[in-house]
Scaffold this motif. Structure first.
Motif, PDB file in Angstrom:
ATOM      1  N   ILE A  70     -31.319 -24.581  19.523  1.00  0.00           N
ATOM      2  CA  ILE A  70     -31.761 -24.270  18.171  1.00  0.00           C
ATOM      3  C   ILE A  70     -30.518 -24.095  17.312  1.00  0.00           C
ATOM      4  N   VAL A  71     -30.349 -24.980  16.354  1.00  0.00           N
ATOM      5  CA  VAL A  71     -29.166 -24.920  15.499  1.00  0.00           C
ATOM      6  C   VAL A  71     -29.549 -24.221  14.195  1.00  0.00           C
ATOM      7  N   ASP A  72     -28.783 -23.208  13.837  1.00  0.00           N
ATOM      8  CA  ASP A  72     -29.026 -22.486  12.579  1.00  0.00           C
ATOM      9  C   ASP A  72     -27.784 -22.619  11.700  1.00  0.00           C
ATOM     10  N   ILE A  73     -27.892 -23.430  10.640  1.00  0.00           N
ATOM     11  CA  ILE A  73     -26.799 -23.526   9.674  1.00  0.00           C
ATOM     12  C   ILE A  73     -27.075 -22.428   8.640  1.00  0.00           C
ATOM     13  N   GLN A  74     -26.417 -21.296   8.821  1.00  0.00           N
ATOM     14  CA  GLN A  74     -26.741 -20.121   8.011  1.00  0.00           C
ATOM     15  C   GLN A  74     -26.402 -20.324   6.536  1.00  0.00           C
ATOM     16  N   ARG A  75     -27.246 -19.718   5.696  1.00  0.00           N
ATOM     17  CA  ARG A  75     -27.005 -19.727   4.258  1.00  0.00           C
ATOM     18  C   ARG A  75     -27.358 -18.344   3.734  1.00  0.00           C
ATOM     19  N   ALA A  76     -27.041 -18.107   2.468  1.00  0.00           N
ATOM     20  CA  ALA A  76     -27.258 -16.777   1.912  1.00  0.00           C
ATOM     21  C   ALA A  76     -28.749 -16.488   1.773  1.00  0.00           C
ATOM     22  N   GLY A  77     -29.180 -15.319   2.252  1.00  0.00           N
ATOM     23  CA  GLY A  77     -30.559 -14.866   2.141  1.00  0.00           C
ATOM     24  C   GLY A  77     -30.585 -13.542   1.403  1.00  0.00           C
ATOM     25  N   PRO A  78     -31.658 -12.781   1.437  1.00  0.00           N
ATOM     26  CA  PRO A  78     -32.905 -13.019   2.171  1.00  0.00           C
ATOM     27  C   PRO A  78     -33.795 -14.033   1.452  1.00  0.00           C
ATOM     28  N   SER A  79     -34.928 -14.324   2.080  1.00  0.00           N
ATOM     29  CA  SER A  79     -35.872 -15.290   1.536  1.00  0.00           C
ATOM     30  C   SER A  79     -35.138 -16.593   1.240  1.00  0.00           C
ATOM     31  N   THR A  80     -35.412 -17.230   0.130  1.00  0.00           N
ATOM     32  CA  THR A  80     -34.750 -18.497  -0.175  1.00  0.00           C
ATOM     33  C   THR A  80     -33.266 -18.267  -0.475  1.00  0.00           C
ATOM     34  N   GLY A  81     -32.948 -17.105  -1.016  1.00  0.00           N
ATOM     35  CA  GLY A  81     -31.554 -16.717  -1.212  1.00  0.00           C
ATOM     36  C   GLY A  81     -30.770 -17.705  -2.044  1.00  0.00           C
ATOM     37  N   MET A  82     -29.614 -18.110  -1.539  1.00  0.00           N
ATOM     38  CA  MET A  82     -28.769 -19.108  -2.212  1.00  0.00           C
ATOM     39  C   MET A  82     -28.522 -20.233  -1.210  1.00  0.00           C
ATOM     40  N   PRO A  83     -29.344 -21.293  -1.323  1.00  0.00           N
ATOM     41  CA  PRO A  83     -29.355 -22.309  -0.263  1.00  0.00           C
ATOM     42  C   PRO A  83     -28.036 -23.042  -0.035  1.00  0.00           C
ATOM     43  N   THR A  84     -27.167 -23.093  -1.044  1.00  0.00           N
ATOM     44  CA  THR A  84     -25.925 -23.845  -0.834  1.00  0.00           C
ATOM     45  C   THR A  84     -24.726 -22.922  -0.665  1.00  0.00           C
ATOM     46  N   LYS A  85     -24.993 -21.645  -0.465  1.00  0.00           N
ATOM     47  CA  LYS A  85     -23.876 -20.690  -0.328  1.00  0.00           C
ATOM     48  C   LYS A  85     -23.827 -20.104   1.086  1.00  0.00           C
ATOM     49  N   VAL A  86     -22.636 -19.656   1.449  1.00  0.00           N
ATOM     50  CA  VAL A  86     -22.423 -19.249   2.833  1.00  0.00           C
ATOM     51  C   VAL A  86     -22.737 -17.773   3.068  1.00  0.00           C
ATOM     52  N   GLU A  87     -23.223 -17.481   4.269  1.00  0.00           N
ATOM     53  CA  GLU A  87     -23.394 -16.116   4.753  1.00  0.00           C
ATOM     54  C   GLU A  87     -23.476 -16.178   6.272  1.00  0.00           C
ATOM     55  N   GLN A  88     -23.214 -15.033   6.902  1.00  0.00           N
ATOM     56  CA  GLN A  88     -23.353 -14.947   8.375  1.00  0.00           C
ATOM     57  C   GLN A  88     -24.451 -13.943   8.708  1.00  0.00           C
ATOM     58  N   THR A  89     -25.514 -13.975   7.930  1.00  0.00           N
ATOM     59  CA  THR A  89     -26.499 -12.895   7.988  1.00  0.00           C
ATOM     60  C   THR A  89     -27.626 -13.137   8.992  1.00  0.00           C
ATOM     61  N   ASP A  90     -27.562 -14.222   9.758  1.00  0.00           N
ATOM     62  CA  ASP A  90     -28.627 -14.459  10.738  1.00  0.00           C
ATOM     63  C   ASP A  90     -28.248 -14.004  12.140  1.00  0.00           C
ATOM     64  N   LEU A  91     -27.149 -13.281  12.270  1.00  0.00           N
ATOM     65  CA  LEU A  91     -26.698 -12.900  13.618  1.00  0.00           C
ATOM     66  C   LEU A  91     -27.730 -12.029  14.329  1.00  0.00           C
ATOM     67  N   LEU A  92     -28.150 -10.952  13.671  1.00  0.00           N
ATOM     68  CA  LEU A  92     -29.097 -10.042  14.331  1.00  0.00           C
ATOM     69  C   LEU A  92     -30.458 -10.716  14.504  1.00  0.00           C
ATOM     70  N   GLN A  93     -30.850 -11.531  13.504  1.00  0.00           N
ATOM     71  CA  GLN A  93     -32.091 -12.289  13.666  1.00  0.00           C
ATOM     72  C   GLN A  93     -32.015 -13.179  14.916  1.00  0.00           C
ATOM     73  N   SER A  94     -30.867 -13.795  15.130  1.00  0.00           N
ATOM     74  CA  SER A  94     -30.725 -14.702  16.270  1.00  0.00           C
ATOM     75  C   SER A  94     -30.763 -13.956  17.595  1.00  0.00           C
ATOM     76  N   ILE A  95     -30.108 -12.818  17.630  1.00  0.00           N
ATOM     77  CA  ILE A  95     -30.030 -12.095  18.903  1.00  0.00           C
ATOM     78  C   ILE A  95     -31.345 -11.371  19.193  1.00  0.00           C
ATOM     79  N   PHE A  96     -31.916 -10.757  18.171  1.00  0.00           N
ATOM     80  CA  PHE A  96     -33.054  -9.862  18.421  1.00  0.00           C
ATOM     81  C   PHE A  96     -34.362 -10.267  17.740  1.00  0.00           C
ATOM     82  N   GLY A  97     -34.336 -11.295  16.893  1.00  0.00           N
ATOM     83  CA  GLY A  97     -35.479 -11.527  16.000  1.00  0.00           C
ATOM     84  C   GLY A  97     -36.708 -12.162  16.620  1.00  0.00           C
TER      85      GLY A  97
END
Lengths: 333, 617
Positions: free
Chosen positions: B342-369
């Motif tokens: 499962i490849v997750d190209i992370q972008r700024a969230g939450p929700s739709t957030g900023m689709p073309t901007k960077v963030e590393q905010t899916d780490l906990l979602q990936s490990i525990f979500g």
């Protein structure tokens, strides 16, 4: 190369698992019919693949002694699409219920049908949620009183046949859990179809919606309350096959058996099939069973795999080296 | 070419330069940037690039939301980031100038297209008065050129319409920059031939615009001289190509499948910034790759799991919102114990957030979500080229351990580029998938020494069995609600996750083996952390760094490493998700979270300043 396949018996397809449906559940008859029909298809049992979502009907794969994948609620069509495309040799079947198929899985079933993946779908329609213990479903009639609709539901229901036709299904049929002969015939017909076959089965839930189809499916009234649509056969019904239906412009009218039209589910236009599917709405008319639609169309899994084999044939099997060592390259000494 | 480079004007050497091309999203700035990148790569520069474009396909022309940018950092020494502040800003209109001016280095060069600075242009960009006249650019070297007019004159004889002539502006601008930094035109001239093969008029017009821009550098004496950035001689010897993260990741998936001797079945649903993986893989049919654009994110992962069940390597690629939708199906893959990437190209969230901007905010979602105890290995690529290696690693773990694996990338890596030293194929270690065919003693949930259960393709005689998302009895895989069995199965799934640790290396520390500060990063922060720590070490500071590519489970040996440092600084483009994990896993050490959630990557300066602040406090 021809391979001789030892014929299967119904028993060969019975798994060692205890069946855990309620006593008297219509699912037993469906299981029995499916085992009987599949055994005679001449397909080795290791090539049968049953996929299901969640619900009473979705326990079905556990009871078939072949490959089975009991997945998540509503998504069986998506799993089946992946499985069938990965290996088109398999005979892939989905067991689903009215909630699984048309509520949570509504999006997936329509896309399975429009793609025409060569998968057979048996919809166990009992117009109620069974496994969650008695809430109304998307096929329950308006006014249905259930645990979640104590004063009656207000939602207009789906007609499964119409939804399937609207999604562009290439094979649409209906049968009933209390008519073993017709059910076996219909399952056989669906198996013979190339492409997605959608079969609605009136299935009786003895606990939460007992007798939901009695008015049309009960043995004593069945002949006069349903019409069995078979390709090339006259559209007749009644205790002595004395009544008939004929299509006039955009409506269906009753007539004598002699005046009845011949039914043709292979018509390029789905218009007549839609008209027949809508007969459920009219208490004066019989409910259609049998085959409403049966047409040929390109098959998704074969088309997808053909693109792959064509590409390999045309370009040769790709070499990783060519992919990596591509574009503008330079050397650093 | 007849033009002798630098015959009349002095040629100065520079170690490294950062240029940002900025214009309207219809101005072709991404092409311009990519061409400059390709030419610089072939010249042997080390480089890093970062495009910055709006989520809107075409925001109203001339407005600030419509500005598209491309930054390139090219150098004769090792570099790790696209650069903090540009040395040169190319601004094709007032909006581009207004949006980007704040980032420019003091005293930097601004090349501005005055042809787009009319009253209406200024109004669209909400700029008043004109920055060209109000002395707001006094601290910079401003090169004013009416590129609209220059292109019109250069292409006076072209059969193209005046509108199409104006669309050659970006190549004029590129020519100008090629002159300024002494780059050859050949790569781009050839690229144009290829690109517009069937439209010779366009080839000719764009080539003429490019040459006109180049020649203008000499003729018009706009600049005080030319610069040269020599080839980088510290790059390891080998064959190179320039690559962006998503293409590298796609190639890595194909390589991973080859090493496993499997065919790929990708189920995907279009989502920024992951769609390019679907696009690219759909062109690899002759590698046996099946791609299926499904009806939604859920169907995409379900189709991929179906593919894995049937003996393919199932893959799905998405971004944060898609990850949220796929959660239940991931749980099934954990329970069914099937390989899946499962490849997750992370972008700024939450929700739709900023689709073309960077963030590393899916780490906990990936490990525990996911619901229930649903352990899954999580990996994170650290540079565009590393996406290749980590995609292979994700395939390896998925196949060897019969488990779904999440591979995290992000919007900074996916579109950023760097030179990729191409691997020798013989160095890639195979991990051929094994399919069980022997019915003798078969049990669907028996395990090998790694904890992996046997993989059986449907269609295999004698091995018919049923599995699903209900709890399974150990070994037989039959439905089982027994209390002790559930605890056993939960522990077995967890043990399999932890067993992955035995196959992953302890990351190496760069810098002193004990120091005041250890900077710990994961994912795309590698570039700015490396630059900042390198500079700190040169400045004699007591700093080291470590980078995690396997983020769950964490590798062995970290506890011992952490014990050698007084403080561990954890910069992340989130509010401290990894820091939170480290604090709970290694409670005796002193972790210090450094959060940045602006939709932008860290700069070297950011991290340098934080290191200094910590050392001085």
């Amino acid at each position: 190369m021809s391979v001789t396949i030892a014929p299967l018996t119904k028993k060969d397809l019975k798994s060692d698992q205890d069946v855990r449906w309620c006593p008297g559940c219509g699912d037993y008859a469906i299981l029995n019919a499916a085992q009987g029909a599949l055994a005679k298809l001449g397909i080795p049992k290791e090539n049968f693949m049953w996929v299901s979502g969640i619900g009473c009907s979705s326990r079905f794969p556990y009871y078939m002694d072949c490959y089975g994948f009991h997945t998540i609620h509503g998504r069986a069509p998506a799993f089946a699409t992946g499985i069938k495309t990965a290996n088109p040799e398999l005979s892939v079947w989905i067991a689903t219920g009215d909630g699984d198929c048309f509520s949570i899985g509504g999006n997936h079933i329509i896309h399975l049908l429009r793609r025409n993946v060569d998968v057979k779908v048996l919809l166990f329609n009992n117009e109620i949620y069974g496994l969650t213990k008695g809430q109304y479903s998307p096929t329950s009639p308006v006014g249905h009183r259930s645990k979640s609709t104590p004063v009656g539901s207000v939602d207009r229901p789906f007609n499964p046949l119409s939804v399937a036709l609207g999604a562009g299904a290439t094979f649409v049929a209906r049968t009933m859990d209390n008519d073993m002969k017709h059910m076996t015939l219909t399952i056989n017909q669906s198996a013979a179809h190339k492409g997605t076959a959608f079969v609605e089965i009136y299935q009786n839930c003895v606990i939460f919606n007992d007798g939901a189809f009695n008015e049309v499916a009960e043995k004593s009234v069945r002949k006069s309350k349903t019409i069995d649509l078979q390709p090339g056969q006259p559209m007749v019904y009644g205790a002595e096959d004395e009544k008939g239906l004929r299509l006039r412009e955009f409506h269906v009218e009753r007539c004598t058996a002699e005046e009845a039209d011949i039914w043709d589910p292979t018509d390029a236009s789905p218009a007549r099939a839609f008209l027949m599917a809508q007969l459920d709405q009219d208490p004066e008319m019989p409910n259609p069973i049998g085959i409403l639609r049966m047409i040929d169309a390109p098959i998704f899994d074969l088309e997808v795999t053909k693109q792959v084999t064509d590409a390999v044939e045309k370009k040769g099997r790709g070499k990783l080296e060519d992919l990596i060592y591509a574009g503008d390259l330079w050397d650093v000494e | 070419m007849t033009q002798e480079i630098g015959t009349e004007l002095p040629l100065q050497q520079q170690e490294s330069v950062v240029i940002r091309f900025a214009g309207d999203s219809g101005d072709g700035m991404q092409i311009t940037g990519n061409q400059f990148t390709g030419t610089s790569a072939i010249l042997g520069n080390d480089l890093a690039t970062l495009p910055d474009f709006p989520a809107e396909i075409r925001a109203p022309a001339g407005t600030r939301p419509g500005v598209s940018g491309f930054q390139i950092h090219f150098s004769s020494s090792d570099i790790h980031t696209p650069g903090d502040a540009p040395d040169v800003l190319v601004a094709m209109n007032p909006a581009a100038l207004a949006v980007n001016l704040g980032d420019l280095k003091q005293g930097g060069i601004i090349v501005v297209n005055t042809g787009n600075f009319k009253a209406t242009d200024l109004k669209k960009a909400k700029v008043d008065p004109s920055p060209l006249e109000d002395h707001s650019l006094d601290g910079y070297r401003v090169i004013k050129i009416d590129i609209n007019e220059r292109v019109k004159m250069a292409l006076a004889d072209s059969p193209l319409s005046s509108k199409d002539v104006q669309r050659c502006k970006n190549f004029y601008t590129l020519g100008l920059m090629y002159w300024l930094y002494s780059r050859p035109l050949e790569t781009t001239l050839n690229w144009l031939e290829e690109k517009f093969k069937k439209k010779p008029d366009l080839v000719k017009a764009n080539q003429m615009a490019l040459k006109a821009g180049y020649n203008a550098g000499d003729i018009h004496e706009m600049f005080q001289g030319q610069y040269e950035v020599p080839a980088c001689n510290t790059m390891p010897a080998g064959k190179y190509r320039n690559i962006m993260g998503n293409p590298a990741l796609s190639l890595g998936l194909v390589a991973g499948a080859e090493l496993a001797k499997l065919d790929i079945l990708l189920g995907a649903y279009p989502i920024t910034p992951a769609s390019d993986i679907l696009h690219q893989l759909s062109n690899y049919k002759n590698f046996g790759v099946i791609t299926m654009q499904m009806e939604d994110e859920i169907a995409a992962i379900c189709a991929a799991i179906g593919g894995s069940y049937a003996g393919h390597l199932g893959i799905t690629a998405t971004s944060g919102p898609g990850m949220a939708l796929k959660g239940e199906a991931m749980g099934l893959a954990v329970s069914a114990e099937l390989p899946l990437v499962i490849v997750d190209i992370q972008r700024a969230g939450p929700s739709t957030g900023m689709p073309t901007k960077v963030e590393q905010t899916d780490l906990l979602q990936s490990i525990f979500g996911r619901n229930g105890e649903a352990p899954m290995p999580v990996l994170a690529a650290s540079t565009p080229a590393d996406c290749f290696d980590m995609a292979i690693e994700a395939c390896r773990i998925a196949v060897e351990y019969m488990t779904p694996v999440i591979l995290l990338s992000d919007n900074y890596l996916s579109n950023g580029s760097e030179p990729w030293m191409l691997p020798k194929l013989e160095d890639l270690k195979p991990f051929e998938a094994k399919f069980r065919t022997d019915p003798e003693g078969y049990q669907p949930y028996s395990r090998d020494e790694k904890g992996a259960r046997p993989w059986v393709k449907p269609g295999t005689p004698g091995l018919e069995h049923r599995i699903g998302g209900l709890e399974k009895e150990n070994l037989t895989g039959n439905i089982c609600y027994d209390a002790d069995n559930h605890e056993l199965m939960t522990n077995l799934r967890q043990a399999k996750l932890m067993a992955v640790r035995e196959s992953i290396p302890t990351p190496e520390v760069t810098g002193a083996s004990d120091a005041d500060v250890l900077v710990l990063g994961w994912g795309s922060t590698l570039g700015p952390i490396t630059s900042a720590v390198d500079k700190s070490i040169v400045a004699g500071k007591s700093v080291a760094r470590i980078h995690l590519r396997h983020v769950w489970p964490l590798p062995h040996g970290l506890d011992e490493i952490f014990s050698r440092y007084k403080l561990i600084l954890v910069p992340e483009n989130n509010l401290g998700q990894m820091a939170r994990i480290l604090k709970s896993e290694y409670p005796t050490h002193n972790f210090h979270s450094y959060a940045k959630v602006q939709g932008k990557p860290f700069t070297t300066t950011d991290i340098l300043a934080k290191i200094t602040e910590i050392l001085e406090s």
